[in-house]
Each structure stands twice: as structure tokens, then as C-alpha cells.
Motif scaffolding. Sequence first.
Motif, mmCIF file in Angstrom:
data_model
loop_
_atom_site.group_PDB
_atom_site.id
_atom_site.type_symbol
_atom_site.label_atom_id
_atom_site.label_comp_id
_atom_site.label_asym_id
_atom_site.label_seq_id
_atom_site.Cartn_x
_atom_site.Cartn_y
_atom_site.Cartn_z
ATOM 1 N N TYR A 114 0.843 -1.203 0.000
ATOM 2 C CA TYR A 114 0.000 0.000 0.000
ATOM 3 C C TYR A 114 0.878 1.252 0.000
ATOM 4 C CZ TYR A 114 -3.284 3.564 0.976
ATOM 5 O OH TYR A 114 -3.995 4.715 0.852
ATOM 6 N N SER A 128 0.215 3.390 -3.452
ATOM 7 C CA SER A 128 -0.873 4.368 -3.353
ATOM 8 C C SER A 128 -0.507 5.699 -4.011
ATOM 9 C CB SER A 128 -1.258 4.594 -1.895
ATOM 10 O OG SER A 128 -0.142 5.047 -1.174
ATOM 11 N N VAL A 168 -3.028 -6.073 -6.455
ATOM 12 C CA VAL A 168 -3.361 -4.711 -6.030
ATOM 13 C C VAL A 168 -4.458 -4.210 -6.962
ATOM 14 C CG1 VAL A 168 -2.512 -2.355 -5.694
ATOM 15 C CG2 VAL A 168 -1.006 -4.295 -5.210
ATOM 16 N N SER A 195 -9.170 -0.994 3.589
ATOM 17 C CA SER A 195 -8.243 -0.532 2.566
ATOM 18 C C SER A 195 -8.918 0.470 1.639
ATOM 19 C CB SER A 195 -7.643 -1.696 1.780
ATOM 20 O OG SER A 195 -8.659 -2.524 1.304
#
Length: 216
Positions: A29, A33, A55, A122
Motif C-alpha cells: 500500500y 498508493s 493490487v 483498505s
Amino acid sequence: MLENRPNHTIYINNLNEKIKKEDLKKSLYAIFSQFGQILDIVAHKTLKMRGQAFVIFKEISSATNALRSMQGFPFYDKPMRIAYCRTDSDIIAKMKGTFQERPKKAMVDKKKGKKGKTGGASGAVGMATGATQGVDNAPPNQILFLTNLPQETNEMMLSMLFNQFPGFKEVRLVPGRHDIAFVEFENEMQSAAARDALQGFKITPTTAMRISFAKK
């Protein structure tokens, strides 16, 4: 090798199998991100799925940028191999209205209960990135001071987050304190760019990192 068609979901393999599942998801992450909102990260520790992860991005363009930028990136000392997923993940199929229930075993309900929690978290993380916070008024310099870091923060996680910026030199943790750290760059222009990009970044869904210039 033929590349699959662009997809919201990227498939990553050749991951370090010694990393715990939760640490793996947090680190993935942290580095992915930057490319856009992440809806979910799926990683399993079963024998068949070890060293692999998915992902799921909200936008295909985010997945494309992530695949191009991070292909071969040394993640926990192993170069990542990234490809587009062959099919839409369930979460994307539901958004598109093309979702079809697959016949599954009787244990599905228990799993769904658990998955609902992680998926929701998430998703919330993805939406919450980039909230800017107030910055202390120390004069600009090449060392950043990070505060409000979550308990699970480690040097590897912060290094992966900051070494995507030019001029990154090192991360220094403070012994006995999990919530603060220093990150050094070659000059103040480079440290300022990293500060602006990661200000308010959420390493976990509830904790927004605060970044200021270190007081000298």
C-alpha cells in the motif's frame, strides 16, 4: 511473453516469502498508493499463493502507471514482477455490473465476514490519502522530521516510501520511539518535494503522517 490487456488489478509475484502477510500488504500500500486510489490488496500465505499479491486500483490508468514505474522494483531485496490480471476482480466487476457469483465452497460466509472488514479498511485508506496537515516553521533543510507514525512503522517501510524521490539518502528511527523518524535527502529542494508529496500520507487507515523540516 504476451502482456494481458490493461486491467484495474495488477498481479505481482516474486515477492519475498518471509514477510508477514499484514506487513506485506502495508508495504505494498505504501509504495503503490502514489499511483492512485487503491480499493483492495489481496495477499495469501497459502503454499500455492505464496510470494504473490494483487493490487486493485479504482482507475485503469493508475494500474498502468504502477506497472510501468514499479516493474523490477527491489521490494524486500527481490525485484517485483508485475503483470495485468487476466480478469476483473470481484470488486471491479460489481462496480461495472458484470459480477457473476462463482460457485464456492460452504465456508464462504465466514470468509466474507472477515474480508468485508479488510476490504472496507483498505478502501477507506485509499480515499484518505493526501490530507494535508500543518507544518512546523523550521527553515527548509535537507532533513525531514516525521511525527504521528503508527506503531508498526519500520525502517524498510519508510525507506520504500521515500526512496521513490530523487536525492533520498537514509531513514533514521529514534530508539524507543515508534512515532517519530528522520529522513535525510541530499538537499532542501529534494526534501521539500518529498514533504509536499507525502504530507498527511496514511500508512495505516487511521494515522496520517506529519512531516516538517527538522530543527537544526
